[in-house]
Design a protein around this motif. Structure first.
Motif, mmCIF file in Angstrom:
data_model
loop_
_atom_site.group_PDB
_atom_site.id
_atom_site.type_symbol
_atom_site.label_atom_id
_atom_site.label_comp_id
_atom_site.label_asym_id
_atom_site.label_seq_id
_atom_site.Cartn_x
_atom_site.Cartn_y
_atom_site.Cartn_z
ATOM 1 N N ILE A 184 0.836 -1.086 -0.120
ATOM 2 C CA ILE A 184 -0.080 -0.056 -0.159
ATOM 3 C C ILE A 184 0.978 1.276 0.094
ATOM 4 C CG2 ILE A 184 -1.588 1.408 1.155
ATOM 5 C CD1 ILE A 184 -2.600 -1.239 2.406
ATOM 6 N N VAL A 185 0.784 2.222 -1.006
ATOM 7 C CA VAL A 185 1.554 3.167 -1.199
ATOM 8 C C VAL A 185 0.800 4.394 -0.649
ATOM 9 C CG1 VAL A 185 2.720 4.926 -2.808
ATOM 10 C CG2 VAL A 185 2.615 2.387 -3.208
ATOM 11 N N GLU A 186 -0.588 4.352 -0.725
ATOM 12 C CA GLU A 186 -1.368 5.657 -0.320
ATOM 13 C C GLU A 186 -2.905 5.049 -0.259
ATOM 14 O OE1 GLU A 186 -3.032 10.073 -1.282
ATOM 15 O OE2 GLU A 186 -0.947 9.332 -2.405
ATOM 16 N N ILE A 187 -3.599 5.435 0.690
ATOM 17 C CA ILE A 187 -5.132 5.240 0.653
ATOM 18 C C ILE A 187 -5.771 6.660 0.829
ATOM 19 C CG2 ILE A 187 -6.906 4.177 1.983
ATOM 20 C CD1 ILE A 187 -4.964 2.461 3.375
ATOM 21 N N ALA A 188 -6.728 6.881 -0.229
ATOM 22 C CA ALA A 188 -7.397 8.139 -0.381
ATOM 23 C C ALA A 188 -8.932 7.974 -0.203
ATOM 24 C CB ALA A 188 -6.918 8.829 -1.672
ATOM 25 N N VAL A 189 -9.690 8.931 -0.549
ATOM 26 C CA VAL A 189 -11.033 8.642 -0.630
ATOM 27 C C VAL A 189 -11.477 9.749 -1.862
ATOM 28 C CG1 VAL A 189 -11.604 7.990 1.556
ATOM 29 C CG2 VAL A 189 -11.608 10.432 1.172
ATOM 30 N N GLY A 222 -15.573 9.546 3.825
ATOM 31 C CA GLY A 222 -15.493 9.353 2.364
ATOM 32 C C GLY A 222 -16.307 8.176 1.951
ATOM 33 N N GLU A 223 -16.760 8.242 0.600
ATOM 34 C CA GLU A 223 -18.105 7.424 0.259
ATOM 35 C C GLU A 223 -17.298 6.121 -0.520
ATOM 36 O OE1 GLU A 223 -21.313 10.379 -1.396
ATOM 37 O OE2 GLU A 223 -19.127 10.822 -1.854
ATOM 38 N N VAL A 224 -16.214 6.597 -1.269
ATOM 39 C CA VAL A 224 -15.332 5.518 -1.996
ATOM 40 C C VAL A 224 -13.832 5.597 -1.359
ATOM 41 C CG1 VAL A 224 -14.586 4.891 -4.274
ATOM 42 C CG2 VAL A 224 -16.768 5.634 -3.948
ATOM 43 N N ILE A 225 -13.306 4.422 -1.136
ATOM 44 C CA ILE A 225 -12.042 4.356 -0.578
ATOM 45 C C ILE A 225 -11.187 3.841 -1.884
ATOM 46 C CG2 ILE A 225 -12.065 1.881 0.027
ATOM 47 C CD1 ILE A 225 -10.341 3.175 2.634
ATOM 48 N N ILE A 226 -10.048 4.575 -2.200
ATOM 49 C CA ILE A 226 -9.152 4.447 -3.078
ATOM 50 C C ILE A 226 -7.568 3.977 -2.634
ATOM 51 C CG2 ILE A 226 -8.171 5.459 -5.192
ATOM 52 C CD1 ILE A 226 -10.182 7.758 -4.846
ATOM 53 N N TYR A 227 -7.219 2.888 -3.153
ATOM 54 C CA TYR A 227 -6.147 2.259 -2.633
ATOM 55 C C TYR A 227 -4.999 2.539 -3.883
ATOM 56 C CZ TYR A 227 -8.606 -0.341 0.792
ATOM 57 O OH TYR A 227 -9.195 -0.724 1.804
ATOM 58 N N VAL A 228 -3.783 3.165 -3.705
ATOM 59 C CA VAL A 228 -2.789 2.992 -4.448
ATOM 60 C C VAL A 228 -1.791 1.867 -3.913
ATOM 61 C CG1 VAL A 228 -0.906 4.333 -5.503
ATOM 62 C CG2 VAL A 228 -3.097 5.483 -4.628
ATOM 63 N N LEU A 229 -1.404 1.037 -5.085
ATOM 64 C CA LEU A 229 -0.800 -0.379 -4.605
ATOM 65 C C LEU A 229 0.583 -0.285 -5.666
ATOM 66 C CD1 LEU A 229 -3.839 -2.269 -4.510
ATOM 67 C CD2 LEU A 229 -2.892 -1.133 -2.548
ATOM 68 N N LYS A 230 1.433 -0.830 -5.117
ATOM 69 C CA LYS A 230 2.597 -1.178 -5.895
ATOM 70 C C LYS A 230 3.145 -2.745 -5.682
ATOM 71 C CE LYS A 230 7.550 0.473 -6.582
ATOM 72 N NZ LYS A 230 8.604 1.570 -6.075
ATOM 73 N N LYS A 231 3.430 -3.227 -6.830
ATOM 74 C CA LYS A 231 3.828 -4.562 -6.989
ATOM 75 C C LYS A 231 5.504 -4.702 -6.572
ATOM 76 C CE LYS A 231 3.964 -8.590 -9.981
ATOM 77 N NZ LYS A 231 3.540 -9.052 -11.448
ATOM 78 N N GLY A 232 5.785 -5.557 -5.635
ATOM 79 C CA GLY A 232 7.008 -5.698 -5.283
ATOM 80 C C GLY A 232 7.936 -6.235 -6.216
#
Length: 232
Positions: A184-189, A222-232
């Motif tokens: 997980i790089v960032e969690i936003a809404v 927040g109504e919608v949660i947004i995950y920014v992810l990175k593959k190792g």
């Protein structure tokens, strides 16, 4: 918001909660600043509006959905019809980025989908994935009052609104991401929606038994949660 909530044969141009497309696009530009020539998969693409936006920024976009939605706002020659409940029809490491806006909650096996997203992006590649925020104050309040999460109202004994299947909470996501080898790089809404005097008074009560990672403003708002992810 009515288009987002209703089961309808008339597919809207933006079948997502307010500001979700804008917020996801901001994150794309932040984490993939040089989109020119980068290969991006948009799944589910729906009417293709977000695919078109990515393409206009210079990305090479493959738009994927289960059905050939009409009207379609992107180049149909770059649309692939595929069932995301099955293995995706792409090779390992084929994309620089995968974008999935409010799709995972529609799938029979969300964990398998997360693994497929990880498989089709390159090592070091990115995934931006959004889903209704069932950890939010408003969704948890809806469960307490109505017996179901916000945006998961049953409309029959076998069907929920907007064809949703699974409420995807943050605890589930964290476990699924770890097993898929994603960081997980960032969690936003989509927007910091639902904040008020009453919700803030109740926040310590609602959060008292939660792990520390779940006690912040996100995911409480927040109504919608947004995950920014990175593959190792």
């Amino acid at each position: 918001m009515s288009d987002y909530q209703t089961n309808s044969d008339q597919w809207p141009e933006h079948a997502a909660a307010p500001n979700t497309h804008n917020r996801v696009f901001e994150l794309v530009r932040q984490y993939l600043p040089d989109e020119g020539g980068k290969k991006v998969c948009d799944l589910p693409c729906g009417a293709g509006a977000f695919s078109a936006r990515l393409s206009q920024s210079g990305a090479q976009v493959t738009a994927v959905d289960l059905e050939a939605v009409e009207p379609f706002y992107f180049d149909k020659s770059h649309r692939v019809l595929a069932d995301a409940n099955q293995p995706l029809p792409f090779g390992d490491g084929e994309f620089d980025m995968m974008v999935s806006i409010e799709g995972i909650e529609h799938l029979e096996n969300p964990s398998a989908f997360v693994r497929e997203c990880a498989r089709v992006v390159k090592p070091g590649g990115l995934i931006i994935l959004s889903t209704p925020n069932v950890d939010s104050y408003r969704s948890r309040r809806s469960t307490h009052i109505h017996g179901y999460h916000k945006y998961f109202k049953p409309i029959s004994a076998e069907l929920k609104m907007a064809w949703h299947l699974h409420p995807i909470d943050m605890t589930f996501m964290r476990a699924a991401l770890r097993k898929a080898g994603l960081e997980i790089v960032e969690i936003a809404v989509n927007r910091m929606h639902g904040m008020g005097i009453l919700s803030e008074i109740l926040r310590p009560l609602f959060n008292r038994k939660l792990p520390q990672e779940l006690k912040g403003l996100i995911p409480y708002y927040g109504e919608v949660i947004i995950y920014v992810l990175k593959k190792g």
